[in-house]
Enzyme design. Sequence first.
Site, PDB file in Angstrom:
ATOM      1  N   THR A 193       0.822  -1.213   0.000  1.00  0.00           N
ATOM      2  CA  THR A 193       0.000   0.000   0.000  1.00  0.00           C
ATOM      3  C   THR A 193       0.854   1.261   0.000  1.00  0.00           C
ATOM      4  O   THR A 193       0.452   2.293  -0.517  1.00  0.00           O
ATOM      5  CB  THR A 193      -0.932  -0.025   1.230  1.00  0.00           C
ATOM      6  OG1 THR A 193      -1.804  -1.137   1.075  1.00  0.00           O
ATOM      7  CG2 THR A 193      -1.749   1.230   1.378  1.00  0.00           C
ATOM      8  N   THR A 200       1.627  -4.379   4.242  1.00  0.00           N
ATOM      9  CA  THR A 200       1.501  -4.641   5.681  1.00  0.00           C
ATOM     10  C   THR A 200       0.911  -6.016   6.003  1.00  0.00           C
ATOM     11  O   THR A 200       1.099  -6.519   7.108  1.00  0.00           O
ATOM     12  CB  THR A 200       0.625  -3.573   6.363  1.00  0.00           C
ATOM     13  OG1 THR A 200      -0.682  -3.615   5.780  1.00  0.00           O
ATOM     14  CG2 THR A 200       1.213  -2.190   6.216  1.00  0.00           C
TER      15      THR A 200
HETATM   16  N1  ASP Z   1      -2.784  -5.623   0.767  1.00  0.00           N
HETATM   17  C1  ASP Z   1      -1.732  -4.678   1.075  1.00  0.00           C
HETATM   18  C2  ASP Z   1      -0.415  -5.424   1.106  1.00  0.00           C
HETATM   19  O1  ASP Z   1      -0.165  -6.105   2.045  1.00  0.00           O
HETATM   20  C3  ASP Z   1      -2.016  -4.017   2.372  1.00  0.00           C
HETATM   21  C4  ASP Z   1      -0.990  -3.007   2.832  1.00  0.00           C
HETATM   22  O2  ASP Z   1       0.103  -2.874   2.328  1.00  0.00           O
HETATM   23  O3  ASP Z   1      -1.326  -2.300   3.812  1.00  0.00           O
HETATM   24  O4  ASP Z   1       0.324  -5.328   0.176  1.00  0.00           O
END
Ligand code: ASP
Length: 335
Positions: free
Chosen positions: A21, A100
């Site tokens: 993200t 994340t």
């Molecule tokens: N779906 C995303 C990922 O893990 C969520 C994020 O980065 O917050 O790449």
Amino acid sequence: MLINQKNSELKNIVILATGGTIAGTGEEGKTTNYQAGNLDIQTLISSVSNLDKIANIYGEQIANVDSNDITVNHWLTLANKINELSKQEDIDGFVITHGTDTLEETAYFLDLTVKTSKPVVLTGAMRPSTATSADGPLNLYQSVALAASDLSIEQGCMVVFSDGIYSGRNVQKVNTFKTNAFSSIEFGCLGYMRDNIPYFFNKSIKPHTIDSQFDISKLNQLPKVSIAYFNIDADPSILKYFSQSSEGIVIAGAGSGTFSTKWLQAIESLELKGIPVVRSSRIGSGIILEDDAMDKYNNCIPSYTLSPPKARILLSLALTKTKDYGEIKNIFAEY
Ligand code: ASP
């Protein structure tokens, strides 16, 4: 790789970008329905004001994916690259940008497999770069500052998120959408970031980086370990199914790593097949210790404080060293 030292007073930090993200884009201002892994590393770097005042930066794109698509190949690439680059005297530390959702898994894998005392810091963002109050730029700024700090040497692989500093071993994602999404629950954070200054208060005493026994330099795969989730009436045949394709199984058990009599019976045949079964828990905090009833068969191993995904990583690395149940138990007790 040679860092073009723009300012010889500053440390030289390598940023390895994998997507997530933090590199996501979507409708201007919105925090939902965006695409992760869309911006390249140079755009990410240039979106953070004053980054060049705290370190000389070299950026490299390793991948640009949603972290649900991170694979063991990305892990091996990251660990081997850090191990190689850390031998260069002109490189002082590393930052990895990552989605994340699985960040805690990559952080723990690197904590156990990079062979350097130079700082390695992972970060990400909960809001895409196009959101109002995107959190990526501050997280990246503080991660670079932490990687460039002398205080970070020999701290293992760390995570910086929302002003907190966490150990790769203990960090967990604890919220699905808020910016303060990471915690080490009962172990607490290692410290805080205030602007670009780290304040440390804790240290993980578990072996990591240069003290870890695991060496991935000659591997191009890891032993496959699967996670079986237990709930009331859960079908024990999942254990048999996993035993056909996996070298080890982690159970996300109830309570202190417990499961039904039917699951316990299924474990007997896994013992004979030579498949270790680590008892972890779906709870998310607390400790799982040896237990006469649950560890009826020699292949049952308590996960202590490791969550199921982290127990999966340790079991997989342990299987690169030994298939002996007793030795694997000792590894879980130590790490
Ligand atoms: N779906 C995303 C990922 O893990 C969520 C994020 O980065 O917050 O790449």
